[in-house]
Design a protein around this motif. Structure first.
Motif, PDB file in Angstrom:
ATOM      1  N   ALA A  10       0.375   9.223 -12.569  1.00  0.00           N
ATOM      2  CA  ALA A  10       0.905   8.641 -11.420  1.00  0.00           C
ATOM      3  C   ALA A  10      -0.275   7.222 -12.171  1.00  0.00           C
ATOM      4  O   ALA A  10      -1.280   6.673 -12.681  1.00  0.00           O
ATOM      5  N   GLU A  11      -0.268   6.531 -10.832  1.00  0.00           N
ATOM      6  CA  GLU A  11      -0.853   4.855 -11.003  1.00  0.00           C
ATOM      7  C   GLU A  11      -0.530   4.389  -9.338  1.00  0.00           C
ATOM      8  O   GLU A  11       0.276   5.163  -8.274  1.00  0.00           O
ATOM      9  N   PRO A  12      -1.307   3.401  -9.269  1.00  0.00           N
ATOM     10  CA  PRO A  12      -0.970   2.553  -7.728  1.00  0.00           C
ATOM     11  C   PRO A  12       0.155   2.515  -7.457  1.00  0.00           C
ATOM     12  O   PRO A  12       0.503   2.622  -6.261  1.00  0.00           O
ATOM     13  N   GLY A  13       1.402   2.589  -8.278  1.00  0.00           N
ATOM     14  CA  GLY A  13       2.856   2.027  -7.970  1.00  0.00           C
ATOM     15  C   GLY A  13       3.461   3.381  -7.474  1.00  0.00           C
ATOM     16  O   GLY A  13       4.428   3.040  -6.697  1.00  0.00           O
ATOM     17  N   ILE A  14       2.218   4.501  -7.577  1.00  0.00           N
ATOM     18  CA  ILE A  14       4.081   5.541  -7.501  1.00  0.00           C
ATOM     19  C   ILE A  14       3.594   6.165  -6.941  1.00  0.00           C
ATOM     20  O   ILE A  14       4.532   6.420  -5.671  1.00  0.00           O
ATOM     21  N   LEU A  15       2.515   5.620  -5.244  1.00  0.00           N
ATOM     22  CA  LEU A  15       2.676   5.890  -3.566  1.00  0.00           C
ATOM     23  C   LEU A  15       2.876   4.335  -3.338  1.00  0.00           C
ATOM     24  O   LEU A  15       2.501   4.999  -1.560  1.00  0.00           O
ATOM     25  N   GLY A  16       3.866   3.892  -3.515  1.00  0.00           N
ATOM     26  CA  GLY A  16       3.847   2.589  -2.921  1.00  0.00           C
ATOM     27  C   GLY A  16       3.414   1.359  -2.926  1.00  0.00           C
ATOM     28  O   GLY A  16       4.017   0.230  -1.627  1.00  0.00           O
ATOM     29  N   VAL A  17       2.236   1.553  -2.738  1.00  0.00           N
ATOM     30  CA  VAL A  17       1.175   0.693  -2.300  1.00  0.00           C
ATOM     31  C   VAL A  17       0.992  -0.870  -2.925  1.00  0.00           C
ATOM     32  O   VAL A  17       1.335  -1.694  -2.222  1.00  0.00           O
ATOM     33  N   SER A  18       1.745  -0.804  -4.172  1.00  0.00           N
ATOM     34  CA  SER A  18       1.857  -2.306  -5.026  1.00  0.00           C
ATOM     35  C   SER A  18       3.214  -2.467  -4.267  1.00  0.00           C
ATOM     36  O   SER A  18       2.990  -3.905  -4.096  1.00  0.00           O
ATOM     37  N   ALA A  19       4.179  -2.146  -4.254  1.00  0.00           N
ATOM     38  CA  ALA A  19       5.565  -2.724  -3.533  1.00  0.00           C
ATOM     39  C   ALA A  19       5.493  -3.301  -2.598  1.00  0.00           C
ATOM     40  O   ALA A  19       5.741  -3.745  -1.866  1.00  0.00           O
ATOM     41  N   ALA A  20       5.199  -2.594  -1.366  1.00  0.00           N
ATOM     42  CA  ALA A  20       4.503  -2.755  -0.090  1.00  0.00           C
ATOM     43  C   ALA A  20       3.528  -4.406  -0.216  1.00  0.00           C
ATOM     44  O   ALA A  20       3.447  -5.120   0.697  1.00  0.00           O
ATOM     45  N   ALA A  21       2.687  -4.011  -1.426  1.00  0.00           N
ATOM     46  CA  ALA A  21       1.735  -5.342  -1.408  1.00  0.00           C
ATOM     47  C   ALA A  21       2.193  -6.569  -1.399  1.00  0.00           C
ATOM     48  O   ALA A  21       1.957  -7.748  -1.241  1.00  0.00           O
ATOM     49  N   THR A  22       2.896  -6.366  -2.471  1.00  0.00           N
ATOM     50  CA  THR A  22       4.321  -7.262  -2.827  1.00  0.00           C
ATOM     51  C   THR A  22       5.330  -7.675  -2.242  1.00  0.00           C
ATOM     52  O   THR A  22       5.335  -9.200  -2.416  1.00  0.00           O
ATOM     53  N   LEU A  23       5.747  -7.580  -1.257  1.00  0.00           N
ATOM     54  CA  LEU A  23       6.663  -7.496   0.023  1.00  0.00           C
ATOM     55  C   LEU A  23       5.802  -8.157   0.883  1.00  0.00           C
ATOM     56  O   LEU A  23       6.680  -8.961   1.563  1.00  0.00           O
ATOM     57  N   GLY A  24       4.704  -7.956   1.287  1.00  0.00           N
ATOM     58  CA  GLY A  24       3.996  -8.684   1.790  1.00  0.00           C
ATOM     59  C   GLY A  24       3.865  -9.874   1.364  1.00  0.00           C
ATOM     60  O   GLY A  24       4.005 -11.325   2.389  1.00  0.00           O
TER      61      GLY A  24
ATOM     62  N   ILE B 227      -2.081  -7.936   1.542  1.00  0.00           N
ATOM     63  CA  ILE B 227      -3.226  -7.119   2.108  1.00  0.00           C
ATOM     64  C   ILE B 227      -2.736  -6.714   3.217  1.00  0.00           C
ATOM     65  O   ILE B 227      -2.331  -5.495   3.488  1.00  0.00           O
ATOM     66  N   ALA B 228      -1.796  -7.296   4.207  1.00  0.00           N
ATOM     67  CA  ALA B 228      -0.968  -6.416   5.353  1.00  0.00           C
ATOM     68  C   ALA B 228      -0.276  -5.749   5.142  1.00  0.00           C
ATOM     69  O   ALA B 228       0.047  -4.487   5.682  1.00  0.00           O
ATOM     70  N   GLY B 229       0.203  -5.748   3.724  1.00  0.00           N
ATOM     71  CA  GLY B 229       2.189  -5.197   3.410  1.00  0.00           C
ATOM     72  C   GLY B 229       0.954  -4.172   2.678  1.00  0.00           C
ATOM     73  O   GLY B 229       1.673  -2.802   2.988  1.00  0.00           O
ATOM     74  N   ALA B 230      -0.328  -4.055   1.827  1.00  0.00           N
ATOM     75  CA  ALA B 230      -1.152  -3.004   1.309  1.00  0.00           C
ATOM     76  C   ALA B 230      -1.238  -1.710   2.683  1.00  0.00           C
ATOM     77  O   ALA B 230      -1.474  -0.264   2.795  1.00  0.00           O
ATOM     78  N   ALA B 231      -1.770  -2.578   3.957  1.00  0.00           N
ATOM     79  CA  ALA B 231      -2.523  -1.848   4.473  1.00  0.00           C
ATOM     80  C   ALA B 231      -1.988  -0.616   5.051  1.00  0.00           C
ATOM     81  O   ALA B 231      -2.089   0.692   5.451  1.00  0.00           O
ATOM     82  N   LEU B 232      -0.649  -1.872   5.740  1.00  0.00           N
ATOM     83  CA  LEU B 232       0.303  -0.595   6.311  1.00  0.00           C
ATOM     84  C   LEU B 232       0.973   0.226   5.319  1.00  0.00           C
ATOM     85  O   LEU B 232       1.801   1.583   6.219  1.00  0.00           O
ATOM     86  N   ALA B 233       1.293   0.168   3.850  1.00  0.00           N
ATOM     87  CA  ALA B 233       1.772   1.397   3.182  1.00  0.00           C
ATOM     88  C   ALA B 233       0.274   2.411   3.346  1.00  0.00           C
ATOM     89  O   ALA B 233       0.842   3.366   3.549  1.00  0.00           O
TER      90      ALA B 233
END
Length: 328
Positions: free
Chosen positions: A81-95, A117-123
């Motif tokens: 497991a790592e931060p990318g597994i929950l989709g937060v990294s991808a959402a932050a990169t998308l933002g 930050i907004a992408g990560a917050a939404l995820a």
């Protein structure tokens, strides 16, 4: 534990000093004398304005990713497991890439980190909501995988519709991760966010240790499993969002750092948090040093070097886990 943390902190300090003193022409300790003495303006610019923000950014991002990886591995009881597994990294990169695509980053300097930050917050909000409704980690991980896939598909769509080659280059570079050209102002904006996330995670140290008994047994000992899950997901989302806002997408640090320190902490997830943060910072400072001194025409991206170094370790972890399962 104290000795391990002090050792890693000392190694990080040595690596940071080496990174500050090293440039394309090799190691130059005299730069420190010129900077501290105030008689060499060029040394002050090189060290204070260029190298110091870069080294600090690499350390902060590495510490954040190592800490988040350790927390998620303790929560899921899965060493992969790592931060990318929950989709937060991808959402932050998308933002972040959305601000580049629509030209907001060129108009407003803070648009890019705010987008990340907004992408990560939404995820994180979506994951926290899922954590309330789901009973086990498997469902939460599936939600994260879905978020990551959706964010990845949207990023691919953005890249496909990039208006010109220059915009495409900016978008691709951000997804590869880098701390080049970061300033102390960038660090000042994102570091408090990472600190808030870290405080969330460190507050769950005892609960993470209790979770090694399993969720059912931990609940029988009085642990509020759902609240713990929400706190760790929230802390991971906040800290990862800050890290992506500062450096873009950097992978594998969150897997490798906890794996390397775990044998020294008695495989206790709570005790693994701090050493993982120290080692994550050390690994990323060294990786960025390699990026700077490699004799290439175009500087490699930090995320690429981290992946090249981390992928073999990741494969080794998977193979060892597979052999353990086969014999277990």
């Amino acid at each position: 534990m104290t000795r391990l943390n002090l050792t890693l902190a000392a190694l990080l300090l040595l690596a940071a000093l080496l990174a500050l003193a090293t440039g394309p022409d090799g190691v130059s300790p005299s730069l420190f004398a010129g900077w501290l003495g105030g008689h060499d303006p060029a040394a002050a610019i090189i060290l204070a304005d260029i190298r110091l923000p870069r080294v600090l950014s690499a350390a902060v991002v590495g510490a954040s990713l190592g800490l988040c990886g350790a927390a998620l591995q303790g929560l899921t009881r899965n060493p992969l497991a790592e931060p990318g597994i929950l989709g937060v990294s991808a959402a932050a990169t998308l933002g972040a890439t959305l601000t580049l695509y629509f030209g907001l980053a060129a108009l407003f300097p803070w648009a890019l980190p705010l987008g990340a930050i907004a992408g990560a917050a939404l995820a994180t909000l979506l994951l926290a909501s899922a954590a309330v409704r789901t009973q086990g980690m498997a469902s939460l991980i599936l939600v994260g995988v879905g978020l990551s896939s959706l964010a990845g598909a949207l990023m691919a769509l953005i890249l496909n519709f990039a208006p010109n080659p220059f915009s495409l280059s900016d978008l691709v570079n951000w997804t590869l991760g880098s701390v080049a050209n970061r300033s102390l102002a960038d660090l000042a904006m994102t570091a408090p966010l990472i600190l808030v996330g870290a405080l969330f995670l460190f507050a769950q140290r005892a609960n993470l240790s209790l979770l090694t008994l399993g969720e059912t047994a931990a609940a029988a000992h009085g642990l509020d499993v759902r609240r713990t899950r929400i706190a760790i997901v929230a802390g991971t989302g906040i800290a990862t969002g800050g890290a992506v806002a500062l450096a873009g997408a950097v992978g594998f640090v969150g897997i490798v750092a906890p794996h390397l320190v775990r044998p020294w902490t008695g495989h206790d997830p709570g005790r693994t948090l701090a050493p993982s943060a120290w080692l994550g910072a050390l690994l990323l400072v060294l990786a960025d040093l390699v990026v700077r001194i490699l004799p290439t025409d175009n500087e490699l991206r930090l995320g690429v070097v981290a992946a090249l170094a981390g992928a073999p370790v990741f494969t080794l972890i998977v193979l060892r886990r597979g052999r353990g399962g086969a014999h277990g």
